[in-house]
Design an enzyme around this catalytic site. Sequence first.
Site, PDB file in Angstrom:
ATOM      1  N   GLY A 291       0.810  -1.216   0.000  1.00 41.67           N
ATOM      2  CA  GLY A 291       0.000   0.000   0.000  1.00 41.67           C
ATOM      3  C   GLY A 291       0.841   1.263   0.000  1.00 41.67           C
ATOM      4  O   GLY A 291       0.568   2.208  -0.744  1.00 41.67           O
ATOM      5  N   CYS A 292       1.882   1.282   0.807  1.00 42.58           N
ATOM      6  CA  CYS A 292       2.732   2.473   0.896  1.00 42.58           C
ATOM      7  C   CYS A 292       3.520   2.679  -0.393  1.00 42.58           C
ATOM      8  O   CYS A 292       3.739   3.816  -0.812  1.00 42.58           O
ATOM      9  CB  CYS A 292       3.665   2.364   2.098  1.00 42.58           C
ATOM     10  SG  CYS A 292       2.759   2.363   3.664  1.00 42.58           S
ATOM     11  N   THR A 293       3.918   1.593  -1.040  1.00 37.72           N
ATOM     12  CA  THR A 293       4.613   1.701  -2.325  1.00 37.72           C
ATOM     13  C   THR A 293       3.666   2.267  -3.371  1.00 37.72           C
ATOM     14  O   THR A 293       4.031   3.177  -4.130  1.00 37.72           O
ATOM     15  CB  THR A 293       5.160   0.330  -2.762  1.00 37.72           C
ATOM     16  OG1 THR A 293       6.114  -0.103  -1.775  1.00 37.72           O
ATOM     17  CG2 THR A 293       5.823   0.401  -4.123  1.00 37.72           C
TER      18      THR A 293
ATOM     19  N   ALA B 130       3.208   6.020  -2.652  1.00 42.05           N
ATOM     20  CA  ALA B 130       4.410   6.789  -2.978  1.00 42.05           C
ATOM     21  C   ALA B 130       4.582   6.907  -4.493  1.00 42.05           C
ATOM     22  O   ALA B 130       4.920   7.979  -5.009  1.00 42.05           O
ATOM     23  CB  ALA B 130       5.645   6.132  -2.358  1.00 42.05           C
TER      24      ALA B 130
END
Length: 157
Positions: A46-48, A51
């Site tokens: 999710g964070c990738t 970003a």
Amino acid sequence: MADKLMTGAEAPAFTLKDSSGQDVSLASRLGRNTIVYFYPAASTPGCTKQACDFRDNLASFQSAGYEVLGISPDPVAKLAAFAAKETLSFPVLSDEDHVVAEAYGAWGEKKNYGKTYQGLIRSTIVVDPEGKVKVAQYNVRATGHVAKLRRDLKLDG
């Protein structure tokens, strides 16, 4: 947990290390709109995704007068690997002791698989050129958030 920031409030000042170990401060961004987004952990799916969405939309944010700063509780070395692997073209900052996340209301109680714990709440705060909160969004989704933020800031169309 600190209270969530409200529109018009003074954005808490901070200076954190970026992925190359350099100091980055909110004060150095005064005079410009700055998107400060908090994410739980570098290199997770999710964070990738989030970003990379910011990376892919960075030119359009910048042309509309916005800068982007990502903040997570990851150490600088992990952020360096993340920024290099994903070719991130904006600063990602280390808030290992989560003091900045707490000041921004982005640290608090979370629930996952029936377990309650303290952690980072995925959040985005837009700071105006005078250092005031222009937009405060909490518990945002990783996928689709950048598109929603662009709509909220009226950057589409």
